[in-house]
Motif scaffolding. Structure first.
Motif, PDB file in Angstrom:
ATOM      1  N   VAL A   1       0.834  -1.200   0.000  1.00 46.09           N
ATOM      2  CA  VAL A   1       0.000   0.000   0.000  1.00 46.09           C
ATOM      3  C   VAL A   1       0.870   1.252   0.000  1.00 46.09           C
ATOM      4  CG1 VAL A   1      -1.675   1.316   1.356  1.00 46.09           C
ATOM      5  CG2 VAL A   1      -1.966  -1.150   1.072  1.00 46.09           C
ATOM      6  N   ASP A  57       0.810   4.179  -2.820  1.00 48.18           N
ATOM      7  CA  ASP A  57       0.568   5.592  -2.515  1.00 48.18           C
ATOM      8  C   ASP A  57       1.675   6.480  -3.085  1.00 48.18           C
ATOM      9  OD1 ASP A  57      -1.729   4.902  -1.193  1.00 48.18           O
ATOM     10  OD2 ASP A  57      -0.931   5.239   0.828  1.00 48.18           O
ATOM     11  N   PRO A  98      -5.197   1.846   5.805  1.00 53.40           N
ATOM     12  CA  PRO A  98      -5.204   1.071   4.570  1.00 53.40           C
ATOM     13  C   PRO A  98      -6.435   0.190   4.497  1.00 53.40           C
ATOM     14  CG  PRO A  98      -3.673   0.106   6.129  1.00 53.40           C
ATOM     15  CD  PRO A  98      -4.162   1.399   6.742  1.00 53.40           C
ATOM     16  N   ARG A 110      -7.296   0.338  -2.764  1.00 55.10           N
ATOM     17  CA  ARG A 110      -6.649   1.616  -2.431  1.00 55.10           C
ATOM     18  C   ARG A 110      -6.920   2.665  -3.499  1.00 55.10           C
ATOM     19  NH1 ARG A 110      -5.280   3.973   2.267  1.00 55.10           N
ATOM     20  NH2 ARG A 110      -3.214   4.931   2.269  1.00 55.10           N
TER      21      ARG A 110
END
Length: 447
Positions: free
Chosen positions: A117, A121, A303, A411
């Motif tokens: 994650v 990002d 997350p 995500r």
């Protein structure tokens, strides 16, 4: 399937007297294969050394005999493959697979969730809302994620090396006709140069880590070096190289298809956002609990939860409609049969998950994107679903790939809306790994 062995070759298009079927195939690969499937059936000849398979039972039979009657895909050259050497390497690879499995199973993959994650990002934030080439962005993400998984703190430079490998192999996917390896073409020299640098780089990391003192790292290389009796540097390097290559281009291609489908379906994107926890401004997961793996929030944001049934269904459906590995090659190691037809050593069987996974005999509404078909309790024709292969050489990193794809999909929905100027026209390109050609998009922060 027919009983016994059939003489000769399966039927197929005769082709041009000089170029065979190469020109027609390269002009429209999937169209050519659809026509041949309709005219000649589930197993048909492409040329005197190649047959295509579009039946799931026959495909499973070939995959089950990998390492026995067949070996996996070889180097992208047109000369006669060294199947004996490939068979010897397969034996060493199977031993390494058994060793590395604990580092790629469900529990190990789950331990890497937060890092995946975090990389996602970083890569998406770097686009800063600009219109970008989606494949480039997703390759950047998967390169960093798989490099970190394998090497941890020693991953510096590996993502760039993976990009070089993809660039070096790309010219070989543009045509089905290949020159022998000894032919002095620039693409051959580049391929060997990049391959050599990759092996040297990975071997150097392995040797430095083996010689280092101090507490062991927590990555895949550490697991391989802890084996008793020790694996050779060559085996460790070859194992890591295979995992790096598979964990880079394949999931990146899948994520491009995910972005395209979500850009076309804002309602589905909103449903995924609700499942992920709704808010990208630091809100907790929708059920109010901490992340299942007990990790810390990334950059102040919670997350997505570990259990994301809708996101996983979206990923599975994308892998059904657009399998990145849309063709799987198996080369006969000895005299073999495919659906009763005879193959000689060096002959190739090309298995086609793309057509198998869109065949109305096995799937209802096969060309329709429907994540709901993966809901609990819905029957799924498992033998007709081959995005990760099957048999003894089933994709070693399938659990890791599915988990990272699911997290990235969730995500993406949690943090962004998608604006794509060409999602409706970016058709899949049947070269190398299957992905929408030239898809562009803006990742616009949500909320």
């Amino acid at each position: 399937m027919a009983d016994g062995e059939r003489p000769g070759r399966p039927p197929g298009p005769p082709g041009h007297w000089l170029t065979g079927n190469t020109t027609e195939y390269d002009a429209d690969r999937i169209g050519f294969l659809r026509r041949c499937h309709s005219e000649y059936g589930d197993v048909f000849s492409f040329d005197e050394r190649t047959v295509f398979v579009t039946d799931p039972d026959v495909a499973h039979e070939v995959l089950a005999r990998t390492n026995d009657s067949f070996v996996t895909e070889l180097a992208p050259f047109g000369d006669r493959p060294d199947v004996d050497r490939a068979a010897e390497e397969a034996e060493a690879w199977m031993s390494a697979r058994r060793t590395v499995w604990p580092g790629l199973n469900r529990a190990a993959a789950g331990a890497a969730d937060l890092r995946a994650v975090e990389f996602f990002d970083i890569v998406t934030d770097a686009t800063a809302g600009r219109e970008v080439d989606v494949l480039t962005v997703m390759r950047d993400f998967t390169a960093h994620a798989v490099a970190d998984y394998c090497f941890g703190a020693d991953a510096t430079g590996i993502p760039a090396l993976l990009a070089e490998n993809l660039d070096a192999t790309a010219p070989f996917t543009a045509t089905s006709f290949q020159f022998p390896a000894w032919f002095p073409l620039p693409r051959h020299r580049r391929f060997f140069r990049v391959h050599r640098r990759t092996v040297e780089t990975l071997t150097g990391i392995v040797r430095r880590r083996r010689a280092a003192s101090g507490p062991p790292a927590r990555d895949l290389l550490a697991l391989l070096l802890a084996v008793d009796p020790p694996l050779s540097d060559h085996t460790v390097t070859a194992t890591l190289r295979g995992i790096l290559m598979g964990g880079h281009g394949i999931p990146a291609a899948a994520l491009v298809s995910v972005v395209r489908e979500l850009a076309l379906r804002p309602r589905l994107l909103a449903d995924l956002r609700a499942e992920a926890g709704g808010q990208a401004d630091g809100g907790a997961p929708a059920d109010g609990r901490a992340p299942a793996d007990g990790g810390c929030p990334v950059d102040g944001e919670a997350p997505p939860r570990a259990r994301l049934p809708l996101a996983e269904a979206v990923v599975r459906e994308v892998l059904r409609l657009y399998p990145p590995v849309w063709l799987m090659t198996r080369t006969a190691h000895a005299d073999a049969t495919v659906d009763g037809w005879s193959l000689r050593p060096g002959d190739e069987a090309l298995l086609n998950p793309y057509l198998i996974q869109r065949d109305p005999r096995w799937w209802s509404r096969p060309d329709e994107f429907d994540p709901g078909r993966w809901a609990p309790g819905c029957p799924v024709p498992g033998r007709a679903y081959l995005p990760f292969g099957a048999g003894p050489r089933v994709c070693l990193g399938s659990m890791l790939a599915l988990r990272q794809l699911t997290l990235a999909t969730s995500r993406l929905a949690q943090r962004f809306t998608l604006d794509s100027p060409n999602a409706t026209t970016a058709a899949p390109r049947f070269l190398g790994r299957l992905a929408p050609a030239g898809l562009r998009a803006r990742f616009v922060p949500h909320g």
